[in-house]
Design a protein around this motif. Structure first.
Motif, PDB file in Angstrom:
ATOM      1  N   UNK A   1     -34.991  34.279 -31.443  1.00 34.99           N
ATOM      2  CA  UNK A   1     -34.579  33.405 -32.553  1.00 34.99           C
ATOM      3  C   UNK A   1     -34.619  34.355 -33.703  1.00 34.99           C
ATOM      4  N   UNK A   2     -35.695  35.238 -34.137  1.00 37.99           N
ATOM      5  CA  UNK A   2     -35.674  36.308 -35.172  1.00 37.99           C
ATOM      6  C   UNK A   2     -34.457  37.207 -35.004  1.00 37.99           C
ATOM      7  N   UNK A   3     -34.187  37.492 -34.028  1.00 42.08           N
ATOM      8  CA  UNK A   3     -33.126  38.506 -33.938  1.00 42.08           C
ATOM      9  C   UNK A   3     -31.897  38.115 -34.303  1.00 42.08           C
ATOM     10  N   UNK A   4     -31.543  36.634 -33.983  1.00 41.73           N
ATOM     11  CA  UNK A   4     -30.442  35.995 -34.345  1.00 41.73           C
ATOM     12  C   UNK A   4     -30.287  35.956 -36.014  1.00 41.73           C
ATOM     13  N   UNK A   5     -31.476  35.484 -36.670  1.00 43.58           N
ATOM     14  CA  UNK A   5     -31.463  35.573 -37.719  1.00 43.58           C
ATOM     15  C   UNK A   5     -31.236  37.139 -38.686  1.00 43.58           C
ATOM     16  N   UNK A   6     -31.600  38.004 -37.741  1.00 43.29           N
ATOM     17  CA  UNK A   6     -31.368  39.258 -38.312  1.00 43.29           C
ATOM     18  C   UNK A   6     -30.137  39.592 -38.356  1.00 43.29           C
ATOM     19  N   UNK A   7     -29.475  39.085 -37.165  1.00 42.01           N
ATOM     20  CA  UNK A   7     -27.906  39.672 -37.122  1.00 42.01           C
ATOM     21  C   UNK A   7     -27.115  38.476 -38.266  1.00 42.01           C
ATOM     22  N   UNK A   8     -27.596  37.444 -38.400  1.00 38.79           N
ATOM     23  CA  UNK A   8     -26.927  36.573 -39.641  1.00 38.79           C
ATOM     24  C   UNK A   8     -27.097  37.067 -40.615  1.00 38.79           C
TER      25      UNK A   8
ATOM     26  N   UNK B   1     -19.641  57.828 -32.104  1.00 40.19           N
ATOM     27  CA  UNK B   1     -19.881  56.301 -31.990  1.00 40.19           C
ATOM     28  C   UNK B   1     -21.098  55.715 -32.676  1.00 40.19           C
ATOM     29  N   UNK B   2     -20.879  54.855 -33.544  1.00 36.88           N
ATOM     30  CA  UNK B   2     -22.004  54.445 -34.422  1.00 36.88           C
ATOM     31  C   UNK B   2     -22.452  53.166 -33.706  1.00 36.88           C
ATOM     32  N   UNK B   3     -23.861  52.857 -33.915  1.00 40.40           N
ATOM     33  CA  UNK B   3     -24.187  51.530 -33.340  1.00 40.40           C
ATOM     34  C   UNK B   3     -25.006  51.037 -34.450  1.00 40.40           C
ATOM     35  N   UNK B   4     -24.775  49.594 -34.668  1.00 42.08           N
ATOM     36  CA  UNK B   4     -25.808  48.942 -35.377  1.00 42.08           C
ATOM     37  C   UNK B   4     -26.741  47.991 -34.621  1.00 42.08           C
ATOM     38  N   UNK B   5     -28.086  47.924 -35.028  1.00 49.04           N
ATOM     39  CA  UNK B   5     -29.086  47.203 -34.040  1.00 49.04           C
ATOM     40  C   UNK B   5     -29.524  45.913 -35.321  1.00 49.04           C
ATOM     41  N   UNK B   6     -30.061  44.942 -34.451  1.00 47.48           N
ATOM     42  CA  UNK B   6     -30.873  44.022 -35.240  1.00 47.48           C
ATOM     43  C   UNK B   6     -32.093  43.728 -34.189  1.00 47.48           C
ATOM     44  N   UNK B   7     -33.102  43.549 -35.047  1.00 43.86           N
ATOM     45  CA  UNK B   7     -34.567  43.298 -34.326  1.00 43.86           C
ATOM     46  C   UNK B   7     -35.108  42.108 -34.608  1.00 43.86           C
ATOM     47  N   UNK B   8     -35.465  41.353 -33.607  1.00 42.92           N
ATOM     48  CA  UNK B   8     -36.437  40.221 -34.153  1.00 42.92           C
ATOM     49  C   UNK B   8     -37.729  40.516 -33.511  1.00 42.92           C
ATOM     50  N   UNK B   9     -38.782  40.118 -34.297  1.00 40.51           N
ATOM     51  CA  UNK B   9     -40.228  40.541 -34.178  1.00 40.51           C
ATOM     52  C   UNK B   9     -41.004  39.071 -33.927  1.00 40.51           C
ATOM     53  N   UNK B  10     -41.852  39.128 -32.872  1.00 37.04           N
ATOM     54  CA  UNK B  10     -42.826  37.968 -32.847  1.00 37.04           C
ATOM     55  C   UNK B  10     -43.871  38.406 -32.708  1.00 37.04           C
ATOM     56  N   UNK B  11     -45.204  38.133 -33.002  1.00 32.71           N
ATOM     57  CA  UNK B  11     -46.646  38.662 -32.906  1.00 32.71           C
ATOM     58  C   UNK B  11     -47.560  37.589 -32.331  1.00 32.71           C
ATOM     59  N   UNK B  12     -48.152  38.063 -31.099  1.00 32.60           N
ATOM     60  CA  UNK B  12     -49.325  37.317 -30.378  1.00 32.60           C
ATOM     61  C   UNK B  12     -50.796  37.501 -30.661  1.00 32.60           C
ATOM     62  N   UNK B  13     -51.554  36.923 -30.943  1.00 36.42           N
ATOM     63  CA  UNK B  13     -51.192  35.241 -30.753  1.00 36.42           C
ATOM     64  C   UNK B  13     -51.325  34.383 -31.861  1.00 36.42           C
ATOM     65  N   UNK B  14     -50.730  35.155 -32.949  1.00 39.10           N
ATOM     66  CA  UNK B  14     -50.256  34.549 -34.072  1.00 39.10           C
ATOM     67  C   UNK B  14     -49.224  33.516 -34.057  1.00 39.10           C
ATOM     68  N   UNK B  15     -48.206  33.818 -33.250  1.00 41.66           N
ATOM     69  CA  UNK B  15     -47.028  33.169 -33.177  1.00 41.66           C
ATOM     70  C   UNK B  15     -47.252  31.974 -31.924  1.00 41.66           C
TER      71      UNK B  15
ATOM     72  N   UNK C   1     -38.606  28.600 -40.709  1.00 40.40           N
ATOM     73  CA  UNK C   1     -37.273  28.888 -40.815  1.00 40.40           C
ATOM     74  C   UNK C   1     -36.629  28.704 -39.438  1.00 40.40           C
ATOM     75  N   UNK C   2     -37.166  29.254 -38.533  1.00 40.03           N
ATOM     76  CA  UNK C   2     -36.569  29.525 -37.241  1.00 40.03           C
ATOM     77  C   UNK C   2     -36.954  28.351 -36.050  1.00 40.03           C
ATOM     78  N   UNK C   3     -37.876  27.609 -36.489  1.00 40.00           N
ATOM     79  CA  UNK C   3     -38.387  26.694 -35.547  1.00 40.00           C
ATOM     80  C   UNK C   3     -37.443  25.913 -34.726  1.00 40.00           C
ATOM     81  N   UNK C   4     -36.235  25.375 -35.465  1.00 45.88           N
ATOM     82  CA  UNK C   4     -35.392  24.552 -34.934  1.00 45.88           C
ATOM     83  C   UNK C   4     -34.606  25.101 -33.927  1.00 45.88           C
ATOM     84  N   UNK C   5     -34.487  26.273 -34.053  1.00 45.86           N
ATOM     85  CA  UNK C   5     -33.570  27.018 -32.990  1.00 45.86           C
ATOM     86  C   UNK C   5     -34.287  26.965 -31.612  1.00 45.86           C
ATOM     87  N   UNK C   6     -35.603  26.686 -31.617  1.00 45.34           N
ATOM     88  CA  UNK C   6     -36.360  26.878 -30.224  1.00 45.34           C
ATOM     89  C   UNK C   6     -35.502  25.594 -29.463  1.00 45.34           C
TER      90      UNK C   6
END
Length: 384
Positions: free
Chosen positions: A100-107, A73-87, A119-124
């Motif tokens: 939010x970044x993960x959902x962007x990766x999925x899309x 069985x194969x699996x696909x993955x999507x990863x969202x990354x945030x970096x502190x304290x930058x973000x 790009x992703x701030x409105x999703x908050x």
């Protein structure tokens, strides 16, 4: 995998995912499962390039087939990354941004995306709204208004449709168009529907205890129709509130039926075996396929209001109403016309032999207490 192969295989997969991910982390990194199929990694000192490289390794290791249930069985993955304290310097916000970044990766069907405020701030706002809606479901902020249904054959109001509202602590009373789409996209329609069903049956029990025997209609979500445990949940709620199955009608839209008709047939057939009624809601606005009318255990056809409200001004709309009514009766289905907004429409529907009408001419949806007063007034001085 849960749906296709069973939860046992899904659980076995999760038990293998963890060790695979851990094999690519350093001794000081933290790996945790947030819930469902979501995992989080906390790694220090990587920077953006290092985080992207780690994400690529994690995606690659999950793409290697898992040997489960005698299959690869194969699996696909999507990863969202945030970096502190930058973000952000707050853990909860960093998790939110990574989500939010993960959902962007999925899309974008990509392995990894780094959070970007532009790009992703409105999703908050959306994430905050989802959290509020989840709280509303859990803490009783959802309330029901009930729209009466008039049986033209008897002249009596013997049923209602239970319609959900959100009593928001800050925004006031919200109608479904303000939150149903959010619930669907956030995977909350299942819990929301169950909460509405529970409240509707509790209210029906209360009415019965006061001598009012009414049928109650409740709208069903897509997640319910693909959940083969849903009929047992409905049976359990009926038993809990002491409500006969014949007093409940579940309304299903045409578009839901087309999504997975084979499973919908199984779920709805199991519901019909308990005695629950099944109504095709908004008929005429979706696929209007005669195939599902022949294969589904339907008891009621509910024509969409766009045709009913226009029937006295449009020959075509009148013809659609007439032909749909004839079809329903030929199939031994109850025909319900919603959107009866004036006396002329009700009279025209009665002349055609319509079974049940629902609309503003009769009453707007009302809270339970106001509905009881309305019913008492109607009993004292009947009005068609």
């Amino acid at each position: 995998m849960n749906d296709s192969l069973g939860h046992g295989v899904g659980d076995a997969l999760l038990r293998e995912v963890g060790p695979r991910l851990a094999g690519h982390l350093r001794s000081g990194d933290l790996l945790a499962r947030l819930g469902g199929d979501e995992f989080v990694v906390l790694a220090s000192g990587l920077g953006e390039d290092g985080a992207l490289a780690l994400a690529e390794r994690l995606c690659a290791t999950l793409e290697q087939p898992f040997q489960l249930a005698g299959m690869a069985l194969g699996v696909d993955a999507s990863v969202g990354i945030s970096i502190g304290p930058r973000h952000s310097g707050h853990a909860e916000e960093l998790l939110q941004m990574a989500d939010l970044a993960m959902y962007a990766a999925k899309a974008g069907r990509s392995c990894a995306v780094v959070y970007d405020e532009a790009r992703h701030g409105s999703g908050r706002y959306r994430l905050e709204a989802v959290a509020q809606l989840r709280r509303a479901i859990d803490e009783g902020e959802l309330v029901l208004h009930h729209q009466p249904k008039l049986d033209l054959r008897t002249g009596r109001v013997d049923g209602v449709e239970a319609l959900v509202r959100w009593q928001h602590p800050e925004r006031g009373l919200l109608f479904p168009d303000a939150f149903v789409e959010l619930a669907e996209s956030a995977g909350l329609m299942g819990p929301l529907t169950r909460r509405v069903l529970d409240a509707a049956l509790a209210q029906r029990r209360a009415w019965a205890d006061r001598g009012r025997e009414l049928t109650v209609a409740v709208n069903v979500s897509p997640s319910n129709l693909v959940d083969e445990g849903f009929p047992d949940e409905v049976a359990g709620l009926l038993a809990r509130h002491g409500v006969p199955a014949t007093a409940l009608v579940l309304e299903v839209t045409e578009s839901l039926l087309m999504a997975d008709r084979e499973r919908a047939v199984r779920v709805l057939s199991a519901l019909r075996e308990t005695g629950v009624g099944i109504s095709i809601d908004d008929y005429g606005t979706g696929y209007s396929s005669l195939a599902y009318l022949a294969s589904l255990p339907v008891t009621e056809l509910k024509l969409d209001r766009t045709f009913v409200s226009a029937m006295n001004d449009s020959d075509r709309s009148a013809s659609i109403v007439t032909s749909t009514l004839q079809l329903a009766h030929a199939l031994d289905l109850v025909f319900v016309a919603e959107g009866a907004e004036d006396r002329a429409t009700v009279d025209a529907l009665a002349a055609l032999g319509c079974d049940v009408v629902q609309g503003y001419h009769l009453s707007r949806p009302l809270p339970a207490e106001q509905l009881e007063l309305w019913l008492e007034a109607r009993t004292a001085a009947p009005v068609a």
